[in-house]
Scaffold this motif. Structure first.
Motif, PDB file in Angstrom:
ATOM      1  N   VAL A   1      -1.176  39.591   5.077  1.00 39.14           N
ATOM      2  CA  VAL A   1      -1.682  40.904   5.508  1.00 39.14           C
ATOM      3  C   VAL A   1      -2.998  40.714   6.250  1.00 39.14           C
TER       4      VAL A   1
ATOM      5  N   VAL B   1       1.380  47.553  -0.755  1.00 38.79           N
ATOM      6  CA  VAL B   1       2.121  46.292  -0.585  1.00 38.79           C
ATOM      7  C   VAL B   1       2.246  45.555  -1.914  1.00 38.79           C
TER       8      VAL B   1
ATOM      9  N   VAL C   1      -4.306  37.978   1.725  1.00 39.09           N
ATOM     10  CA  VAL C   1      -4.843  39.196   2.337  1.00 39.09           C
ATOM     11  C   VAL C   1      -6.126  38.827   3.076  1.00 39.09           C
TER      12      VAL C   1
END
Lengths: 307, 307
Positions: free
Chosen positions: B118, B135, B141
């Motif tokens: 992400v 998510v 991330v």
């Protein structure tokens, strides 16, 4: 081989966010020769006054620096006073007292006249030329300069540059000398003025070596403690020229090794005030930090393109 | 693997010393997804207005970007107007019109909820958190942020950072976020806020990757023509995350390759206005420039220390 440096030997007063030091050992020739002395013998040409402490002379001698060319004149030693903010990249000059340096006219002892490598520290370009008049066909002549000469003695500087193989400048000086903002274009313009190589010093961001068909991007060591950047550029030049002077070759591998060694040496200098870090530096530490540079920057090339 | 990006899709008006462009394609999610699309499929979440040209949508589609999450709202598209001087390192923002972006609240389509990677583009940290709420356990991330949020939404940002594995910031943002001038100390402070990795972007000087026990110094390509730095940071992040998303491994070699690839992609973006250089970029050119980075920076390690 033999390495000659001409430049200043000075007493510096420095203020940084981390402390203040009054009248400590400084000067371009001092930082250069101390740094280079870790790799190759150095012959130093400079002038000091009657007040220059004998302990500093002893220190340079202890580094094996040939001081036959260090003359002591009546009067006071060259003094520089500067201040750095948190940015640490550029000094604010608070005071400059040329003193005995004002009438300095470098005279090379007979034993100095056959150097293979010459470093012309940041002094008046006419004095730099006078030094070149006295040496017999060195293999490599390198020079440093600064905004003061670029602006105030441009013609003399351009004359000297015709006789220089390699110029050390920082980003801002390169831009000013070339009248061009883009640093690559500025470097190429300088290559048109005489030198076949330019080293662009970028402080904490490292340095670039540029030849007509070759560029090397050299990193700087990321440091948690930068105490005093004074002398970093001359220490870089000392590590660079000292490394070159130990090698018969002047190929790209050697030049790149010299660049990294310059960066290694500068990374030590800034860790303490004046030359204090270099005073206790060992070959083992130099070697270890060079390897650390390798580890910090290494990456694997991609394999061949598929498809 | 699957790569999700949330950020802005915008119309930029840009003035540099080399020209002026009005209302060209821009936005963090646009630069990121276009750059990443050279390596891995990308799912994009963003909002545009009724006036957003269909040709831009077609372009993103042509890059294989999944646009199910690109919603079109009533009103005008987000607009940014900026100007660069010769320094080119920092934009002066002349005008920001949030328009449809003002009420943007990212809603992820069902097919977007299982990304492995992400990237939270530079938007309000609360919106970044909202995306993470939707998510399911991504492997990595990453987030970008800016001075505006660091100063104005610090608490929200600190909350988001606890959920972020890797933060992209530039030097100035790192210093501001950490309240610490030295860049290594600033990075270490950020590592104490949640992320286990920080990438410090330094414009023309490259980038640093810092983990608790590992530093990588990544160069930037010295360029003779830098036309427009807009989007360089997001393009870097796109090359970086796109590269990571193609690999099962997250070891140091992979991270370093991702850093260099980010730098490679950014070096292309700045050669033209907007995304123009990326529109015609080929895998062969990317590969060749990666190898050029290797050539520009390679040096041999010293042998063992003698004596």
């Amino acid at each position: 081989m033999s390495l000659l440096v001409v430049g200043s030997v000075a007493l510096d007063s420095v203020e940084t966010p981390f402390g203040v030091k009054d009248e400590v050992l400084g000067g371009s020739a001092t930082f250069f020769s101390t740094s280079a002395s870790f790799f190759n013998p150095v012959k130093l040409v400079a002038v000091v006054g009657e007040d220059f402490p004998e302990a500093h002379v002893q220190f340079l001698r202890s580094r094996g620096v040939d001081l036959e060319g260090l003359i002591r004149e009546k009067g006071r030693t060259f003094r520089w006073k500067g201040k750095y903010g948190y940015q640490l990249n550029e000094a604010q000059t608070l005071d400059t007292q040329l003193n005995v340096f004002q009438s300095f006219s470098p005279k090379l002892p007979e034993s100095y006249r056959n150097p293979t490598h010459v470093f012309l520290g940041n002094i008046h370009p006419e004095l730099q030329s006078q030094v070149l008049d006295q040496v017999k066909s060195p293999r490599l002549v390198a020079a440093d300069t600064m905004n003061f000469w670029i602006q105030g003695s441009r013609q003399a500087l351009l004359q000297t540059l015709k006789r220089v193989d390699l110029l050390f400048v920082n980003d801002a000086e390169a831009r000013q000398l070339a009248g061009e903002h883009n640093i690559l274009k500025a470097a190429r313009a300088i290559l048109g003025m005489g030198p076949s190589r330019v080293v662009i010093k970028r402080g904490e961001y490292g340095a670039l070596l540029l030849e007509r068909e070759h560029i090397f991007v050299c990193p700087a060591m990321p440091l948690e403690e930068v105490f005093d950047p004074t002398g970093a550029g001359d220490t870089f030049a000392g590590g660079f020229m000292g490394t070159l002077a130990t090698s018969e070759k002047l190929d790209r591998d050697t030049l790149r090794r010299a660049m990294v060694m310059g960066s290694v040496m500068a990374s030590f200098t800034v860790e303490r005030f004046s030359l204090d870090r270099l005073r206790e530096l060992t070959q083992r530490e130099i070697h270890a930090r060079f390897s650390e540079f390798k580890r910090l920057t290494h990456f694997e090339d991609l394999g061949p393109l598929e498809g």
